[in-house]
Design an enzyme around this catalytic site. Structure first.
Site, mmCIF file in Angstrom:
data_model
loop_
_atom_site.group_PDB
_atom_site.id
_atom_site.type_symbol
_atom_site.label_atom_id
_atom_site.label_comp_id
_atom_site.label_asym_id
_atom_site.label_seq_id
_atom_site.Cartn_x
_atom_site.Cartn_y
_atom_site.Cartn_z
ATOM 1 N N HIS A 112 43.472 43.844 42.882
ATOM 2 C CA HIS A 112 42.773 44.935 42.196
ATOM 3 C C HIS A 112 43.706 46.094 41.861
ATOM 4 C CE1 HIS A 112 39.008 42.933 42.654
ATOM 5 N NE2 HIS A 112 39.029 42.982 43.974
ATOM 6 N N ASP A 151 39.780 34.135 43.401
ATOM 7 C CA ASP A 151 39.028 35.060 44.267
ATOM 8 C C ASP A 151 37.644 35.274 43.652
ATOM 9 O OD1 ASP A 151 39.808 37.406 46.482
ATOM 10 O OD2 ASP A 151 38.237 38.050 45.091
ATOM 11 N N ASP A 240 36.763 34.270 49.137
ATOM 12 C CA ASP A 240 35.440 34.866 49.318
ATOM 13 C C ASP A 240 34.371 34.221 48.456
ATOM 14 O OD1 ASP A 240 36.893 35.838 47.244
ATOM 15 O OD2 ASP A 240 36.709 37.951 47.772
#
Lengths: 439, 559
Positions: A112, A151, A240
Site C-alpha cells: 500500500h 493479496d 488474507d
C-alpha cells in the site's frame, strides 16, 4: 528424503521485536505460528530448500522506488529496511543463481506504500516489492517485470508506483473495492496514458473461493503474462484471501494458494498481508513454499478444512466466469486515455487524494506525466501532506528519451526557483543521480 | 583419577588423568567387529598401573551406535507416526513396520482430530505377529502435547521390550527429525544395552567401581543408566571428544578454529567465547537428520592418506583415499608422502615417498619437490577455504529480531588449534596460509581420550508455556504443569533452570559448578479480536559442554 524439484531460498524474517502497536495485526506474534509450523514440518530439511537472512536495504535503495518526505530517515525505521532488504535478498538469490526460486517471508509488508511517502498507510511504509524491482533493474539490468498481487486488498501502492511504467506489468486480484479497504482496484484503472494496459485489476466478489481464483488465474492472469513476456514474475503473496482471515471476506484455502502458486510459477514471492495468524498462515505459507519448490502439496490443508463450508456459491461462479471473459478483452485492447485526468499541453494531469489510515495523514497530489510518445515519460508530482508545505517530486524514468531527461531537469530547476515548494527531490534514472533540496 | 576411552574407527585411545596430570595412556587398533575387546585391551593396560580402586570415573566415547546404524546392524522397529496434514509423512518412512496413524495436533498443542485407536491396534497386532519387540511412537507437535504418544505407549507397552517416545528427546520442533531419532533409538536399544552390560561386567572384573558415563555428540556426557534409555545420543561422539580434548589442554578463551587432521578427513570446529559451537538443528546420520545435539563441525576429504593427483595441470589432494601412504607401504603418493619429501615429516620409509612423488611428477613434466610443495599448498588452501566457508555460514545463520540482525555477535577466529596425526608436520604450512595464530598442543596424539576423560554432563531443556491454555511443558525433562494467566517469562526462565538442575539430581550427577545458561527466552502476547488472551512463552536453557576445571590445569600445556 524429500527433494525440491526447484531449489528454493526462503528469506524468513518474522521481526519478533517489532509491532505497529501491541494489539495491531502487524505485531510480534504474526509469523510465530508460521515459524513453528515450518520448523515442525522440517521445511529446511528438504533437500534444495534453504533458509536465508535478509540483507539490509539502504537509503539509496529506497530512493529508487519512493519520494520520501521529509526524508527516508524520518519516515522509515530499521524494520522497514530489513523487510525491504529481505525482498532484495530474495532477488539476489535468484539473480545470482543460488536458488531457482525465492520467497521473502518477511514483515512488515509494503504494497500500500505509494510513490510519494509521508508516513504509513495500510500497515505499509515502504513498498518492499518496488524497492526490490528497482534493485533488479539497477543492479541486474532486468527490463521487463511482472508483479502479480494476490493479496485480498488492492495493491494500490504498487499500482501507483508503476502507473506510468510500460515495462512493469502489474496485475492485482483482490476483493472488490466497493466492499473493502482501500476502495480501489477497478478494471478501468489501467495505468497512465503512456502505459495503458500495464496495470490490470481483477476485482472478485466477497465469498470467492479456490475455484474462482484459479479461474481468473487461468483465464486472465496467465494469458496476460503470456502476452507481456516478462523476464521475471514476482508474486505479492498476501494471504488474507483465506476463509479464516479476520479482516476480509473471501473463501480461499491453503490448497488453493498452493495450486495458484504452482500454476503461476513466479520466480520470486514476497509476503504481503494475511492476519489469520493461527488458522491460515502456518498452512498457507507451507503450501506456498512447497509449491514453489515443486514438492507435493496434496496433504497440506488446515486442520479445520471443510470443503463444503468454503464452497463457492453458484452465482459467484457465474459472475467470475463472465467477468473473466470481459476483462481479458478489455485489458488487451484498452482505451487510449485513462478514465480520470486531463491533457494539458504535452502533460497528462490528474489530481489525487491519498489517505494514510495508519498514520492519519491526508495528502493531496497534482501528478503530471509527459506524453512524449517515446518513453514512459518524466513524472512530476506536487504533494502536500496535511498543512505541511508543498513538496516537489520529479522522476526521470529508466530508459527516458533525451527530451524527457531535459524536461525533468528543467522542471526541477524552475521548481527550486519558484518559491512554491519547501522540499524538492529529483530522481534521474538515466543519469543515475538522486537530488534532494530544502528550499 | 579419571579414565577416558575413545573408541574410534581406527584406534582406541585411553588415558588416565589425575590431579597431577596425565598419568598413563594406551593406544590399540580398534577391532570393529568386537569393540569390547579393544576396550578390554586398553583397560587391561591402564587399570593395573593405576589400581582399580583409585579410578573414580570412566568416560567412554564409542562408535557402537553409529556403526550399528550406518551398517544396518539394528533390529526392526515398529514405528507409529501421527502426522495429520502437512508434508506427506511417507517422506520419513523408516524400516518395514512404519505406519501413519490418523490424528492431528496443531502448533499450539490442540488436538484437532482424534487418534484413530483402531488403526493403532491394527498396526500393533501386525508388529506383534511379525515378531517386532521395540517401538517408536512419534506425533507431529508432540512437544506441545504429549497425549497421542503416551496413549500409543500404553497400547503397545504390553507387547514391547522397549518403547521410545518422540517428545522424550527434545522440545525442539522438527517432526521428521523426531521420527528418525526415535526410530534409531529403538533400533540400537538392544545392541547398545548388551554392550553396556558387557562394559560394566568388564569394569567389575577388573575390580573397578568407577561411575561410567557415555560421551555424546555435543561434547558432554550422560550416565550409563541414561544412555541405556537414549542410546542414540551416543552417536558421532568421536569428533566431539577431540574438540573437548583441545579445550582441556589449551585454555581457549578467544574465538578459535579447531582442525583435527586425520587419515581421511579434516574435521573443523569453531569456538566462540570459549565454548564450542553446537549445530542448531541436530546431527545427521545415515543421511537422516535427527534431533541429537551435536557440535557444529565440518568435514572435508583431506587427510594424511589423501591421494595426490594432477588434473589439467592442477594438483589435487583428496578427496580419494587410496590405502596408506607410500612410506607405509601404499601404492599411491599421499599428503603424508609430500610432507616427507618436504622434510616437514619423517615418517616410515621416506625413500618410498620420494620415489612416489618423483614418478608422479615425471608423468606431468615437473619434479618431486615441486609437486610435494604444490600438493601441500593445495591441501592447506582447501582447509582454509573450508574454514572461511564454515565461519561465514555461522555468521550468516538466520536471526529473527531486528536487534540480532543489526547487533548480533559475529564469530571472528583469532587462533587456529591443530591436532591429529599430521598436525605437527603441517603446522608450518598452515601458519603460512592462515592469518590467525596457529598452535599445535603438545599432547595432541591422545587429546581425544583426554577430552573424553574430562568432559562433563550436558543437558538442555526447552520450555513451552501457553497461558491461554494454562499449560507449561518441558518435554525432554518430562515436566507438564498447569500455569495461570499471570505466568511470565521470568518465571518460565527460573522454572526451566530449576527443572534442569532437578533433572541432574534425579540422574544423580549433580554438578554444582555447572553453569545453566538461558540461550533463548521469548514471550509473545497472544491477541484475539484485539484482546490480549494470553502469552506464548518459549525458553531454552542448557548446560554447556565443558571440561572439569580441577583437572584442566593438570593436563594443560603450552598452546
Amino acid at each position: 528424503m524429500l527433494k525440491a524439484r526447484n531449489s528454493l531460498g526462503v528469506v524468513f524474517f518474522p521481526a519478533f521485536d517489532w509491532a505497529i502497536s501491541p494489539t495491531h495485526p502487524e505485531r510480534q506474534e504474526r509469523l510465530l505460528y508460521t515459524q513453528d509450523q515450518l520448523r515442525e514440518e522440517g521445511l529446511f530439511d528438504v533437500a534444495g530448500i534453504r533458509e536465508y537472512k535478509p540483507d539490509l536495504a539502504r537509503v539509496p535503495d529506497v530512493d529508487l522506488a519512493h519520494f520520501t518526505f521529509p526524508d527516508v530517515e524520518h519516515v522509515v525505521t530499521n524494520s522497514h529496511l530489513v523487510s525491504a532488504g529481505g525482498a532484495m535478498r530474495a532477488a539476489r538469490l535468484v539473480m545470482e543463481r543460488e536458488a531457482e526460486r525465492a520467497f521473502a517471508l518477511v514483515r512488515p509488508p509494503g504494497h500500500h506504500a505509494m510513490s510519494v511517502v509521508h508516513g504509513t498507510r495500510g500497515f505499509c511504509t515502504i513498498n518492499i516489492e518496488a524497492v526490490m524491482v528497482e534493485y533488479l533493474r539497477e543492479r541486474y539490468g532486468v527490463r521487463r517485470i511482472a508483479i502479480v498481487d494476490t493479496d485480498c486488498h488492492h495493491g494500490d501502492g504498487t499500482q501507483d508506483i508503476y502507473w506510468h511504467d510500460p515495462d512493469v506489468l502489474f496485475i492485482s486480484m483482490h476483493q472488490d473495492g466497493r466492499t473493502i479497504y482501500p476502495g480501489t482496484g477497478f478494471p478501468y484503472e489501467l495505468g497512465g496514458p503512456t502505459a495503458m494496459g500495464a496495470t490490470c485489476n481483477i476485482p472478485l466478489l466477497p465469498g470467492t473461493g479456490d475455484q474462482g481464483f484459479l479461474h481468473m488465474l487461468d483465464h486472465v492472469v496467465m494469458p496476460l503474462l503470456e502476452r507481456f513476456k516478462p523476464e521475471i514474475v514476482i508474486n505479492s503473496a498476501g494471504q488474507d484471501n483465506h476463509f479464516s482471515d479476520p479482516i476480509t471476506n473471501m473463501a480461499f484455502s491453503a490448497q488453493g494458494y498452493a495450486e495458484l502458486t504452482r500454476r503461476l510459477g513466479a520466480q520470486i514471492a514476497v509476503l504481503e498481508g494475511g492476519y489469520s495468524i493461527q488458522g491460515a498462515l502456518p498452512y498457507v505459507n507451507l503450501g506456498i513454499c512447497l509449491a514453489m519448490a515443486g514438492v507435493d502439496t496434496s496433504n497440506v490443508r488446515e486442520p479445520d478444512f471443510d470443503p463444503e463450508r468454503v464452497k463457492q456459491e453458484k452465482r459467484i461462479t457465474e459472475y467470475t466466469e463472465s467477468l473473466a471473459d470481459q476483462l481479458l478483452e478489455y485489458f488487451t485492447a484498452p482505451p487510449a486515455l485513462p478514465k480520470h485526468g486531463r491533457v494539458e499541453g504535452e502533460w497528462f494531469v490528474r489530481d489525487k487524494e491519498i489517505h494514510y489510515d495508519t498514520d492519519s495523514i491526508f495528502e493531496r497530489q497534482l501528478e503530471k506525466v509527459r506524453m512524449c510518445g517515446e518513453c514512459g515519460g518524466t513524472v512530476v508530482i506536487e504533494s502536500r501532506a496535511g498543512s505541511d508545505p508543498v513538496c516537489l517530486a520529479v522522476r526521470i524514468p529508466v530508459g527516458a528519451c533525451p527530451e524527457c531527461v531535459k524536461k525533468g531537469h528543467e522542471v526541477f530547476e524552475l521548481g527550486q526557483r519558484s518559491r512554491n515548494y519547501r522540499r524538492a527531490m529529483l530522481v534521474d534514472r538515466p543519469g543515475k543521480s538522486v537530488k534532494r533540496v530544502l528550499i | 583419577m579419571l579414565l577416558g576411552i575413545d573408541v574410534g574407527g581406527t584406534h582406541t585411545d585411553a588415558v588416565l588423568v589425575g590431579a597431577e596430570g596425565l598419568l598413563a595412556w594406551a593406544k590399540a587398533k580398534t577391532n570393529r567387529t568386537d569393540l569390547l575387546s579393544s576396550i578390554r585391551e586398553v583397560l587391561g593396560r591402564i587399570v593395573p598401573e593405576a589400581g582399580a580402586g583409585r579410578i573414580s570415573r570412566l568416560n567412554l566415547s564409542t562408535t557402537l551406535s553409529t556403526n550399528a546404524i550406518v551398517e544396518g546392524l539394528t533390529e526392526p522397529v515398529g514405528v507409529f507416526v501421527v502426522s495429520g496434514p502437512g508434508i506427506d509423512p511417507a517422506a520419513y518412512s523408516i524400516g518395514e513396520h512404519y505406519r501413519v496413524i490418523p490424528g492431528c495436533t496443531d502448533h499450539r498443542g490442540r488436538i484437532t482430530s482424534h487418534l484413530d485407536l483402531a488403526a493403532a491396534r491394527e498396526h500393533a497386532g501386525a508388529c506383534r505377529r511379525a515378531g517386532v519387540s521395540v517401538y517408536a511412537c512419534v506425533g507431529k507437535f508432540s512437544p506441545r502435547n504429549t497425549d497421542f504418544e503416551e496413549t500409543l505407549k500404553e497400547l503397545v507397552h504390553p507387547q514391547a521390550d522397549f518403547v521410545t517416545l518422540g517428545h522424550e528427546f527434545s522440545g525442539q520442533l522438527g517432526f521428521g527429525r523426531r521420527v528418525h531419532t526415535a526410530a534409531f533409538n529403538a533400533a540400537v536399544w538392544r545392541v547398545f544395552n548388551r554392550f553396556a552390560d558387557a562394559v560394566q561386567r568388564c569394569a567389575v572384573s577388573l575390580g573397578m567401581s568407577a561411575r561410567v558415563n557415555i560421551l555424546k555428540a555435543d561434547g558432554g556426557t550422560m550416565p550409563l543408566s541414561m544412555s541405556r534409555m537414549f542410546p542414540v545420543e551416543s552417536i558421532l561422539s568421536g569428533p566431539a571428544a577431540s574438540v573437548m580434548g583441545i579445550m582441556a589442554v589449551c585454555d581457549i578463551q578467544e574465538d578459535s578454529v579447531i582442525l583435527d587432521i586425520g587419515g581421511t578427513t579434516t574435521d573443523i570446529a569453531l569456538f566462540a567465547d570459549g565454548a564450542p559451537l553446537t549445530s542448531p538443528e541436530g546431527a545427521v546420520i545415515s543421511g537422516r537428520p535427527t534431533l541429537v545435539r551435536a557440535l557444529k563441525t565440518r568435514s572435508i576429504g583431506i587427510g594424511g592418506d589423501s591421494a595426490i593427483s594432477l588434473v589439467d595441470g592442477q594438483v589435487r589432494v583428496g578427496p580419494r583415499r587410496l590405502g596408506p601412504a607410500m612410506c607405509e607401504g601404499g601404492q599411491t603418493p599421499t599428503l603424508t608422502d609430500a610432507l616427507n619429501v618436504l622434510g616437514a615429516a619423517d615418517l616410515g620409509d621416506t625413500a618410498a615417498s620420494r620415489r612416489g612423488l618423483n614418478e608422479l611428477a615425471a608423468k606431468h613434466n615437473t619434479d618431486g619437490p615441486t609437486l610435494a610443495q604444490d600438493a601441500a599448498l593445495a591441501a592447506v588452501t582447501s582447509i582454509r577455504a573450508a574454514v572461511i566457508d564454515l565461519t561465514r555460514s555461522v555468521n550468516d545463520r538466520p536471526v529473527y529480531t531486528i536487534y540480532e540482525l543489526l547487533e548480533g555477535k559475529r564469530v571472528t577466529p583469532k587462533r587456529v588449534y591443530v591436532m591429529g596425526g599430521p598436525a605437527r608436520a603441517m603446522s608450518g604450512l598452515l601458519a603460512e596460509a592462515f592469518p590467525e595464530e596457529v598452535f599445535v598442543p603438545e599432547s595432541y596424539a591422545v587429546a581425544n581420550a583426554i577430552g573424553a576423560a574430562l568432559s562433563r554432563p550436558t543437558l538442555s531443556a526447552e520450555l513451552f508455556a501457553d497461558t491461554q491454555r494454562g499449560r507449561m511443558l518441558i518435554p525432554g525433562l518430562d515436566v507438564e504443569e498447569s500455569v495461570n494467566g499471570s505466568y511470565k517469562l521470568e518465571q518460565a526462565e527460573a522454572d526451566a533452570a530449576r527443572h534442569l538442575r532437578g533433572y541432574l539430581e534425579h540422574l544423580r550427577i549433580p554438578d554444582p559448578d555447572a553453569l545453566v545458561e538461558t540461550v533463548e527466552a521469548q514471550s509473545f502476547n497472544m491477541v484475539e479480536d484485539d484482546m490480549l488472551v494470553g502469552r506464548s512463552i518459549r525458553v531454552k536453557c542448557q548446560i554447556r559442554p565443558g571440561v572439569l576445571p580441577g583437572y584442566r590445569k593438570a593436563v594443560g600445556c603450552r598452546c
